[in-house]
Design a protein around this motif. Structure first.
Motif, PDB file in Angstrom:
ATOM      1  N   LEU B 110      48.468  31.977  36.272  1.00 18.91           N
ATOM      2  CA  LEU B 110      47.353  32.259  35.136  1.00 18.91           C
ATOM      3  C   LEU B 110      47.305  33.736  35.211  1.00 18.91           C
ATOM      4  O   LEU B 110      48.543  34.439  35.953  1.00 18.91           O
ATOM      5  CB  LEU B 110      45.866  31.871  35.826  1.00 18.91           C
ATOM      6  N   SER B 111      46.952  33.894  33.937  1.00 20.13           N
ATOM      7  CA  SER B 111      47.421  36.061  33.144  1.00 20.13           C
ATOM      8  C   SER B 111      45.936  35.869  34.587  1.00 20.13           C
ATOM      9  O   SER B 111      45.077  35.887  34.661  1.00 20.13           O
ATOM     10  CB  SER B 111      47.163  35.995  32.578  1.00 20.13           C
ATOM     11  N   PRO B 112      45.988  38.016  34.496  1.00 17.85           N
ATOM     12  CA  PRO B 112      45.359  38.289  35.822  1.00 17.85           C
ATOM     13  C   PRO B 112      43.876  37.683  35.435  1.00 17.85           C
ATOM     14  O   PRO B 112      42.611  38.343  35.861  1.00 17.85           O
ATOM     15  CB  PRO B 112      46.098  39.641  35.988  1.00 17.85           C
ATOM     16  N   GLY B 113      43.768  38.249  33.975  1.00 20.38           N
ATOM     17  CA  GLY B 113      42.301  38.305  33.007  1.00 20.38           C
ATOM     18  C   GLY B 113      42.010  37.005  33.286  1.00 20.38           C
ATOM     19  O   GLY B 113      41.020  37.251  32.772  1.00 20.38           O
ATOM     20  N   ALA B 114      42.419  35.630  33.668  1.00 29.64           N
ATOM     21  CA  ALA B 114      41.925  34.399  33.331  1.00 29.64           C
ATOM     22  C   ALA B 114      41.121  34.876  34.454  1.00 29.64           C
ATOM     23  O   ALA B 114      40.665  33.073  35.152  1.00 29.64           O
ATOM     24  CB  ALA B 114      43.030  33.722  33.740  1.00 29.64           C
ATOM     25  N   LEU B 115      40.653  35.352  35.210  1.00 26.15           N
ATOM     26  CA  LEU B 115      39.951  35.073  36.296  1.00 26.15           C
ATOM     27  C   LEU B 115      38.765  36.440  36.878  1.00 26.15           C
ATOM     28  O   LEU B 115      39.328  37.305  36.893  1.00 26.15           O
ATOM     29  CB  LEU B 115      40.650  35.590  38.279  1.00 26.15           C
ATOM     30  N   ILE B 116      37.452  35.317  36.788  1.00 24.88           N
ATOM     31  CA  ILE B 116      36.698  36.737  37.273  1.00 24.88           C
ATOM     32  C   ILE B 116      36.077  36.286  39.070  1.00 24.88           C
ATOM     33  O   ILE B 116      36.658  35.563  39.713  1.00 24.88           O
ATOM     34  CB  ILE B 116      35.142  36.244  36.339  1.00 24.88           C
ATOM     35  N   PRO B 117      35.741  37.656  39.607  1.00 19.39           N
ATOM     36  CA  PRO B 117      35.831  37.809  40.745  1.00 19.39           C
ATOM     37  C   PRO B 117      34.052  37.224  41.280  1.00 19.39           C
ATOM     38  O   PRO B 117      33.308  37.993  40.334  1.00 19.39           O
ATOM     39  CB  PRO B 117      35.942  38.934  41.685  1.00 19.39           C
ATOM     40  N   VAL B 118      33.496  36.067  42.220  1.00 22.27           N
ATOM     41  CA  VAL B 118      33.061  35.655  42.712  1.00 22.27           C
ATOM     42  C   VAL B 118      31.984  36.567  44.240  1.00 22.27           C
ATOM     43  O   VAL B 118      31.454  37.542  43.814  1.00 22.27           O
ATOM     44  CB  VAL B 118      32.205  34.578  42.097  1.00 22.27           C
ATOM     45  N   LEU B 119      33.956  35.799  45.187  1.00 24.66           N
ATOM     46  CA  LEU B 119      33.154  37.317  46.225  1.00 24.66           C
ATOM     47  C   LEU B 119      33.924  37.545  47.152  1.00 24.66           C
ATOM     48  O   LEU B 119      35.556  37.204  46.698  1.00 24.66           O
ATOM     49  CB  LEU B 119      32.282  36.098  47.114  1.00 24.66           C
TER      50      LEU B 119
END
Lengths: 313, 313
Positions: B110-119
């Motif tokens: 996955l590209s780093p931009g494909a993740l949203i931090p939640v916790l």
């Protein structure tokens, strides 16, 4: 080449010598944790009693989470460290693993007589297996056949939420919960948990009693409350083991281990355990595909430590 | 060398061409399952539209259990078989895996931009990771770094017992349960489950309403019941994700994926999710060690199929 293998449980620590994946016959000793200041004292005493044999490698299994070669015994204030074990034993190679992981590494080295069948099912060779440990605490470890060897996963399954599906279950969960109000699986499925089940049953009946876990097991034939506590325990184990099976799909079988699992095994024959294990709505047919056994070998964690050291080459 | 990668969800099937572990840009197509007789028809249409390219290998990810190269779509009456895929596509090498396993194989691509931090939490490189998929259904897959490669485990986690810890939870579970009375995780944590949460909240308030999952998400800013359903969903997701974390110890992080997970992510910022994720009694401190993200890449399962084929060599 001597290896030292160590099983640090919540109540007792077992120590033995191993040669390859096998325990050296007659070398197993058991120590009560409460009578010792820490693991160092236990190991010093073992090695002294054994005539201070030279130790090349050591593997310790711990009833608690392990990270970066360190861990704490969840149910006692002992910190365990690979470096400390190396210092006390002189071993060059030391590995600390979770005790349920050790049980997982033992599966391939158990004698066929070490298993009691609980639920029959098609057991797929090479399929995932699941070890469920019930003693002072509760935990589970999945055993996967990886590309080049066995992978046994770590968990703290006993601290997940106790399943509840009706008012009686809610009342039981509240009775068993800690001061923080959280009821975990381990608050029923452990030695202490069996005592909670007995306390709740007698409270519900209007005459609260307390009884030690081993007495509940011993008196089940003559004390109806003790028998009911064991039936409740078996039902809850069915629900939890079924949920764990859905989370790990152990088509290679489930393996119950630990002192409390062995003690309650005669009560798993009754319909309660099988029924609650399989009561998963439209996934009930899948549940019939999982075989369940009890591991009778009380030293399986030591065998697993030996197997782990031997398997690492 | 063309590979065909296929993601068979409960509602839609996505198909693409892959070259090594990468999806060929512009090759992704989406088909509504309900408009097709089966996977054969979908693949025939895709290949025809794509100009019948030669296909050397194929990997399909299925939203349901897979055994011995076969599986059934849990939420629709489609049987999927590696042999059928080989026949329709002409591929010599065909692999059928669970869709959550595919999500697990995608994590490293996955590209780093494909993740949203939640916790937030310390993320241990090489630690176990856990993918939790929420869409038409619910499931989880643990991703372990094995001795020679990545091992992604299969599960049917959505069919385990819905956690309940008070009278309100019991009422919700009864509202959401199927005809057999069994309330599973998926009966709340899915698109259909969000509708159950909304139905229960409005019933409790004395004016029962029904609303489609996408409308609940869209109207949350103006409809207090919709907002409350999303908060309830977030709380339940916290409890379940926390229990799964205790069962898999994903010190490398948890990754929420699927259409419903993406839709509810804005509501995971509120304190409810974090609080219920961490409310595990004396194990609460351990829970702060797990980072949680949402995967925004809607095509991650396809990437995982490509990565799986490429990784198998």
């Amino acid at each position: 080449m001597n290896a030292l293998v160590i099983d640090i449980g919540g109540t007792n620590t077992r120590v033995a010598l191993a040669s390859g994946p096998a325990i050296v016959p007659g070398s197993v000793r058991r120590y009560r944790n409460a009578e010792h200041a820490g693991l160092d004292a236990v190991l010093a005493r073992y090695l002294s009693d054994a005539g201070t044999p030279p130790i090349q490698s050591a593997c310790a299994a711990l009833a608690g989470p392990v990270r970066d070669g360190r861990g704490r015994l969840t149910n006692l204030d002992w910190t365990i460290d690979e470096a400390d074990i190396a210092r006390v034993t002189g071993a060059r190679r030391v590995r600390l693993i979770n005790d349920l992981q050790a049980q997982g590494y033992a599966l391939d080295h158990l004698s066929p007589g070490a298993l009691i069948p609980v639920l029959h099912g098609p057991q797929v060779r090479g399929g995932a297996r699941l070890v469920i440990g019930i003693g002072t605490g509760f935990n589970a470890a999945a055993v996967h056949a990886g590309p080049t060897g066995t992978l046994v996963t770590a968990a703290e399954a006993g601290h997940s939420t106790l399943p509840v599906s009706d008012e009686a279950g809610l009342s039981l969960a509240r009775f068993a919960a800690g001061a923080d109000g959280f009821a975990a699986v381990e608050d029923i499925l452990s030695g202490r948990g069996l005592e909670h089940a007995f306390g709740w049953i007698t409270s519900q009946a209007g005459s609260p009693r307390t009884m030690a876990a081993h007495s509940i097991v011993e008196r089940a034939a003559t004390d109806p409350d003790a028998a009911q506590a064991l039936r409740l325990f078996a039902d809850m184990l069915g629900v939890v083991a079924g949920d764990l099976a859905l989370n790990h799909l152990p088509f290679g079988g489930l393996f119950l281990t630990g002192g409390v699992a062995r003690a309650v095994t005669p009560y798993l024959d009754a319909p309660g355990f099988a029924a609650s294990f399989r009561a998963k709505g439209r996934f009930a047919p899948l549940m019939a595909e999982f075989a369940v056994h009890t591991v009778t070998d009380d030293f399986a964690a030591l065998t697993g430590c030996a197997g782990y050291l031997a398997g690492q080459g």
